[in-house]
Design a protein around this motif. Structure first.
Motif, short mmCIF file in Angstrom:
data_model
loop_
_atom_site.label_atom_id
_atom_site.label_comp_id
_atom_site.label_asym_id
_atom_site.label_seq_id
_atom_site.Cartn_x
_atom_site.Cartn_y
_atom_site.Cartn_z
N GLN A 170 33.20 -67.66 -5.23
CA GLN A 170 32.76 -67.34 -6.33
C GLN A 170 31.43 -67.93 -6.78
OE1 GLN A 170 36.35 -68.30 -8.55
NE2 GLN A 170 35.60 -67.57 -10.61
N CYS A 193 28.88 -64.72 -3.93
CA CYS A 193 29.05 -63.63 -4.40
C CYS A 193 28.00 -62.54 -4.04
CB CYS A 193 28.66 -63.51 -6.14
SG CYS A 193 30.37 -64.30 -6.90
N PHE A 241 33.02 -56.09 -1.17
CA PHE A 241 33.68 -55.12 -2.26
C PHE A 241 33.63 -53.82 -2.52
CE2 PHE A 241 34.02 -59.71 -4.31
CZ PHE A 241 35.27 -60.06 -3.59
N TYR A 262 42.25 -52.87 -6.24
CA TYR A 262 42.81 -53.94 -7.18
C TYR A 262 41.94 -55.02 -6.78
CZ TYR A 262 44.76 -57.18 -10.04
OH TYR A 262 45.04 -58.31 -10.95
N ASN A 263 42.01 -55.55 -5.66
CA ASN A 263 41.16 -57.21 -5.37
C ASN A 263 39.66 -56.77 -5.18
OD1 ASN A 263 43.71 -58.35 -4.90
ND2 ASN A 263 43.68 -57.74 -2.54
N THR A 297 38.08 -54.71 -7.10
CA THR A 297 37.42 -54.74 -8.63
C THR A 297 37.68 -56.06 -9.31
OG1 THR A 297 38.40 -52.38 -8.46
CG2 THR A 297 38.26 -53.30 -10.71
N GLU A 298 38.62 -56.64 -8.77
CA GLU A 298 38.76 -58.00 -9.53
C GLU A 298 37.58 -58.99 -8.73
OE1 GLU A 298 40.95 -59.40 -11.92
OE2 GLU A 298 41.19 -56.90 -12.27
N GLY A 299 37.37 -59.08 -7.65
CA GLY A 299 36.27 -59.49 -7.14
C GLY A 299 35.02 -59.31 -7.74
N ALA A 317 34.52 -58.03 -10.87
CA ALA A 317 34.45 -58.65 -12.18
C ALA A 317 34.13 -60.16 -12.06
CB ALA A 317 35.58 -58.27 -12.91
N ILE A 318 34.89 -60.83 -11.14
CA ILE A 318 34.59 -62.48 -11.35
C ILE A 318 33.22 -62.65 -10.77
CG2 ILE A 318 35.01 -64.35 -9.85
CD1 ILE A 318 38.09 -63.09 -9.69
N CYS A 319 32.70 -61.79 -9.93
CA CYS A 319 31.30 -62.07 -9.47
C CYS A 319 30.19 -61.82 -10.70
CB CYS A 319 30.82 -61.23 -8.26
SG CYS A 319 31.82 -62.21 -6.76
N GLU A 349 30.94 -61.84 -13.57
CA GLU A 349 30.98 -62.77 -14.69
C GLU A 349 30.16 -64.05 -14.47
OE1 GLU A 349 34.53 -65.63 -16.31
OE2 GLU A 349 34.84 -63.46 -16.67
#
Length: 64
Positions: free
Chosen positions: A6, A11, A18, A33-34, A36-38, A40-42, A44
């Motif tokens: 993170q 990232c 990713f 899913y993982n 896409t979430e990764g 999004a987290i990066c 942000e």
């Protein structure tokens, strides 16, 4: 709790992984899913907007 990748420096290493998952195994729901979430987290964490990526579901299917 922050995940190891993170941090901004991690990232920059994780985003290509990713993206490779999204293009390499687009039918693996868990991987997609993982990834896409990764992303999004990066996104942000880095303060950058998430660019939309084309997925097989987004592409038009020709009608016979």
């Amino acid at each position: 709790m922050a995940l190891p990748w993170q941090k901004a420096t991690r990232c920059s290493e994780a985003v290509p992984v990713f993206q490779a998952l999204l293009t390499g195994v687009p039918n693996d729901e868990i991987a997609v899913y993982n990834a896409t979430e990764g992303l999004a987290i990066c996104s942000e964490s880095l303060g950058t907007p998430l660019a939309p990526s084309a997925t097989p579901e987004d592409e038009a299917t020709p009608t016979p």
